[in-house]
Design a protein around this motif. Structure first.
Motif, short mmCIF file in Angstrom:
data_model
loop_
_atom_site.label_atom_id
_atom_site.label_comp_id
_atom_site.label_asym_id
_atom_site.label_seq_id
_atom_site.Cartn_x
_atom_site.Cartn_y
_atom_site.Cartn_z
N ASP A 50 9.44 -4.76 -8.44
CA ASP A 50 8.67 -4.73 -9.69
C ASP A 50 7.18 -4.84 -9.40
O ASP A 50 6.37 -4.12 -9.98
CB ASP A 50 9.10 -5.87 -10.62
CG ASP A 50 10.46 -5.67 -11.25
OD1 ASP A 50 10.98 -4.53 -11.20
OD2 ASP A 50 11.01 -6.67 -11.78
N LEU A 51 6.84 -5.75 -8.51
CA LEU A 51 5.43 -5.96 -8.19
C LEU A 51 4.80 -4.75 -7.52
O LEU A 51 3.70 -4.33 -7.88
CB LEU A 51 5.27 -7.19 -7.28
CG LEU A 51 5.61 -8.54 -7.90
CD1 LEU A 51 5.66 -9.62 -6.83
CD2 LEU A 51 4.62 -8.90 -8.99
N MET A 55 3.99 -2.44 -10.81
CA MET A 55 2.69 -3.05 -11.12
C MET A 55 1.60 -2.69 -10.11
O MET A 55 0.44 -3.05 -10.32
CB MET A 55 2.85 -4.57 -11.19
CG MET A 55 3.78 -5.01 -12.29
SD MET A 55 3.93 -6.81 -12.26
CE MET A 55 5.42 -7.02 -13.20
N GLY A 56 1.96 -2.06 -9.02
CA GLY A 56 0.96 -1.64 -8.04
C GLY A 56 0.32 -2.77 -7.24
O GLY A 56 -0.80 -2.63 -6.75
N VAL A 57 1.02 -3.88 -7.10
CA VAL A 57 0.49 -5.02 -6.34
C VAL A 57 0.56 -4.69 -4.85
O VAL A 57 1.57 -4.19 -4.37
CB VAL A 57 1.29 -6.31 -6.66
CG1 VAL A 57 0.82 -7.47 -5.82
CG2 VAL A 57 1.20 -6.63 -8.14
N ASN A 58 -0.53 -4.98 -4.13
CA ASN A 58 -0.55 -4.71 -2.69
C ASN A 58 0.11 -5.85 -1.92
O ASN A 58 0.51 -6.86 -2.49
CB ASN A 58 -1.98 -4.45 -2.20
CG ASN A 58 -2.89 -5.67 -2.34
OD1 ASN A 58 -2.44 -6.80 -2.53
ND2 ASN A 58 -4.19 -5.44 -2.24
N GLY A 61 -1.25 -9.33 -2.37
CA GLY A 61 -0.88 -9.87 -3.68
C GLY A 61 0.56 -10.33 -3.71
O GLY A 61 0.88 -11.38 -4.28
N VAL A 62 1.46 -9.55 -3.09
CA VAL A 62 2.87 -9.95 -3.03
C VAL A 62 2.99 -11.25 -2.24
O VAL A 62 3.74 -12.15 -2.64
CB VAL A 62 3.74 -8.83 -2.42
CG1 VAL A 62 5.17 -9.32 -2.22
CG2 VAL A 62 3.73 -7.60 -3.30
N ASP A 63 2.26 -11.36 -1.12
CA ASP A 63 2.27 -12.61 -0.35
C ASP A 63 1.92 -13.80 -1.23
O ASP A 63 2.61 -14.82 -1.22
CB ASP A 63 1.22 -12.53 0.77
CG ASP A 63 1.80 -12.27 2.13
OD1 ASP A 63 3.04 -12.39 2.31
OD2 ASP A 63 1.02 -11.95 3.04
#
Length: 110
Positions: A50-51, A55-58, A61-63
């Motif tokens: 999902d992220l 949502m385009g989280v790099n 950001g996921v970390d």
């Protein structure tokens, strides 16, 4: 669930799974040299998808998000332990603790 079942269920390739494990976003159990993914791993992987996809989280950001999720789960476990310990106390101790908590909550509400 083994690697192949896990990847098929999530529709990800082996490289993606390896990155997630290397990053520490997934921590599957290992038995006899084979990874075993649990329901919690599936839930974490779905969140990662999902992220990253929706949502385009790099990766950075996921970390951060996965670290915060882990902290929240740790805090919830600690709170459950604290509440269980309070429930084991006699009624007078519980009454005093509730009073102290009410005083603190009342102060913040002002």
């Amino acid at each position: 669930m083994d690697d192949l079942e896990f990847r098929r269920f999530l529709k990800i390739d082996v490289r993606v799974l390896e990155v997630w494990v290397e990053q520490g976003w997934l921590l599957p159990q290992t038995r006899d040299g084979t990874r075993d993914f649990r329901d919690t791993d599936v839930a974490r992987a779905q969140l990662i998808l999902d992220l990253t996809r929706d949502m385009g989280v790099n990766d950075a950001g996921v970390d951060l998000i996965m670290d915060l999720v882990d902290q929240i789960h740790g805090l919830r476990a600690t709170l459950r332990e604290l509440l269980a310990a309070i429930e084991e106390q006699d009624e007078e101790v519980k009454r005093r603790l509730r009073g102290k908590l009410d005083d603190r909550v009342g102060v913040r509400a002002l």
